[in-house]
Design a protein around this motif. Sequence first.
Motif, PDB file in Angstrom:
ATOM      1  N   LEU A  39       0.628   1.493  -3.354  1.00 23.14           N
ATOM      2  CA  LEU A  39      -0.453   2.054  -2.851  1.00 23.14           C
ATOM      3  C   LEU A  39      -0.601   3.588  -3.353  1.00 23.14           C
ATOM      4  N   HIS A  61      -6.192   0.497   3.579  1.00 21.37           N
ATOM      5  CA  HIS A  61      -4.926   0.756   3.952  1.00 21.37           C
ATOM      6  C   HIS A  61      -4.839   2.036   5.047  1.00 21.37           C
ATOM      7  N   ASP A  62      -3.983   1.910   5.804  1.00 21.64           N
ATOM      8  CA  ASP A  62      -3.853   2.903   6.980  1.00 21.64           C
ATOM      9  C   ASP A  62      -2.612   3.519   7.270  1.00 21.64           C
ATOM     10  N   CYS A  63      -1.697   2.797   7.724  1.00 25.55           N
ATOM     11  CA  CYS A  63      -0.463   3.217   8.151  1.00 25.55           C
ATOM     12  C   CYS A  63       0.543   3.720   6.959  1.00 25.55           C
ATOM     13  N   ARG A  64       0.394   2.750   5.918  1.00 22.36           N
ATOM     14  CA  ARG A  64       1.297   2.804   5.018  1.00 22.36           C
ATOM     15  C   ARG A  64       2.811   2.807   5.260  1.00 22.36           C
ATOM     16  N   GLU A  65       3.139   1.973   6.403  1.00 18.82           N
ATOM     17  CA  GLU A  65       4.563   1.711   6.752  1.00 18.82           C
ATOM     18  C   GLU A  65       4.677   0.340   7.185  1.00 18.82           C
ATOM     19  N   GLY A  66       3.546  -0.541   6.932  1.00 19.72           N
ATOM     20  CA  GLY A  66       3.941  -2.028   7.238  1.00 19.72           C
ATOM     21  C   GLY A  66       3.603  -2.300   8.763  1.00 19.72           C
ATOM     22  N   ILE A  67       3.066  -1.557   9.389  1.00 21.64           N
ATOM     23  CA  ILE A  67       2.634  -1.967  10.776  1.00 21.64           C
ATOM     24  C   ILE A  67       1.317  -2.151  11.244  1.00 21.64           C
ATOM     25  N   CYS A  68       0.201  -1.766  10.360  1.00 26.11           N
ATOM     26  CA  CYS A  68      -1.152  -1.869  10.687  1.00 26.11           C
ATOM     27  C   CYS A  68      -1.911  -3.215  10.054  1.00 26.11           C
ATOM     28  N   THR A  70      -3.326  -3.727   7.090  1.00 23.47           N
ATOM     29  CA  THR A  70      -4.750  -3.632   6.474  1.00 23.47           C
ATOM     30  C   THR A  70      -4.499  -3.833   5.024  1.00 23.47           C
ATOM     31  N   CYS A  71      -3.211  -3.505   4.391  1.00 20.99           N
ATOM     32  CA  CYS A  71      -3.262  -3.175   2.998  1.00 20.99           C
ATOM     33  C   CYS A  71      -3.247  -4.741   2.339  1.00 20.99           C
ATOM     34  N   THR A  87       4.718  -5.469   3.363  1.00 19.76           N
ATOM     35  CA  THR A  87       3.508  -5.651   3.101  1.00 19.76           C
ATOM     36  C   THR A  87       3.371  -4.782   1.787  1.00 19.76           C
ATOM     37  N   CYS A  89       1.962  -1.937   1.035  1.00 24.88           N
ATOM     38  CA  CYS A  89       2.210  -0.448   1.119  1.00 24.88           C
ATOM     39  C   CYS A  89       4.052  -0.180   1.044  1.00 24.88           C
TER      40      CYS A  89
HETATM   41  S1  FES Z   1      -1.003   0.158   5.159  1.00 27.39           S
HETATM   42 FE1  FES Z   1      -0.426  -0.410   7.237  1.00 27.39          FE
HETATM   43  S2  FES Z   1       0.559  -2.444   6.775  1.00 27.39           S
HETATM   44 FE2  FES Z   1       0.273  -1.475   4.721  1.00 27.39          FE
END
Ligand code: FES
Lengths: 251, 220
Positions: A39, A61-68, A70-71, A87, A89
């Motif tokens: 990302l 994208h939102d959390c950028r740590e594999g928990i939301c 969205t990516c 994910t 991200c």
């Molecule tokens: S941005 Fe949240 S899981 Fe990838």
Amino acid sequence: MSEQTMNLKLKIWRQKDKNSKGQFVTYAMPGVSPDMSFLEMLDLLNLKLVRNGEEAVAFDHDCREGICGTCSMFINGRAHGPLKGITACQLHMRTFTDGETIVIEPWRAKAFPIIKDLVVDRSAFERIMQAGGFVSVRTGGAPDGNAIPISKAVADEAMDAAACIGCGACVAACKNGSAMLFVSAKVSQLALLPQGYAERKTRVEAMVAQMDAEGFGNCSNTYACEAECPKMISVEHIARLNREYVRAKLV
Amino acid sequence: MGKPTKFLTSSVGRKITLALSGFFLCSFLVVHLVINLFALKAKPDGTGAEMFTQYGDFMATHPIIRPLEWSLFAGFLLHAVLGIFLFIKNRQARPVRYDMNRPSENSTWTSRFAWLTGILVGAFLVVHINTFFIQSRFIQHRPMIDFIKEAFASPAYVTFYMVALVFLGYHLKHGLQSAFQTLGLRVGRYEKLIDAIGVVFWLLIPIGFAIIPLYFLFAY
Ligand code: FES
């Protein structure tokens, strides 16, 4: 930081809005650090596009740590790219090789219409949840957490199902565009626990009915979903959904 | 909560029906193979096929077999029609295909192409039923063993059979475990057992069927 940067070519799906016809656009992407996340690499591209007066590539994208969850993007023919259990991200550019062309597409399914570029409308998942992915309880004083004993094995299994982040990779990877892994994770999680037991019959029927109404395909057990799920949710939950369904119809 | 589903119009209900009809057809395969293996007793001097011929007569004339025959026919039809219907529905669930897709990295080709192996087995069945069943029962009124001897004297026809059996094997390789999964039975503690039953079906049944044409081509 590694000193060396990579020269990449990005072939990205661009689509103005829901109703327009999209097409691939290829961008030269020099100066990519292998330590960047996927990302971040797209951020860099967008920075350049905006500087040149072009429109940035839209992606969720939102959390950028594999928990939301969205990516959502289909990278080089795989949901969330080539690695297992992550994910997009969590994917890093060191996975790719210098000079490579990377193809980036949105999830493709009738039930996930494209909103713009790589962004798809996943509200079909929300409507499936609204149909039955809940427990009906009167609110009041919080009950004691240990009042209802649950065996460790069952609690673990329910937790594994609850790890689903609703990213839609199962639908994206399935050749049938089937949402069975998602729906089964939700059905399973609630059916396993005493709190969800009371409504298990109506729940499975309602969620399957909504899944069908949304235009998802029929599972043909290729297990591509399990292989591509960033949370590695097992198709055993699909077997449980099927059992729950038979039980709901017979009992 | 929302409305309940109608069994036969819901995706899961249809798949369960597909699985059950598949199991029914598997049970037929076993019976079919066991009876056909008696044809191996036929000797070049024309003797030995009495038992097989008796079975054939029984199957062709006894009233108890009629409803079974019709349900078998209905089972094939149901399995084929439902399979094709679901295949079409599944294509519609992804109207725009991916430009780059690497499905071989997340699934087996037998699972992705079960529809194709199914159609090929179905096409083979049309030829197969005409060569034996229709000719013997309705057109030429001669015992089955004659048709077996004649058909399997041709290397081309035997080759056609071998190819069809390979497709049958691949169809069963995916289909059997898939049916267990659809019925919700393919879980942890049964997985090994189901895999073992799977090998018996996808490997041993086609091999069993292959022995017959090969015997009549080479040893007979
Ligand atoms: S941005 Fe949240 S899981 Fe990838």
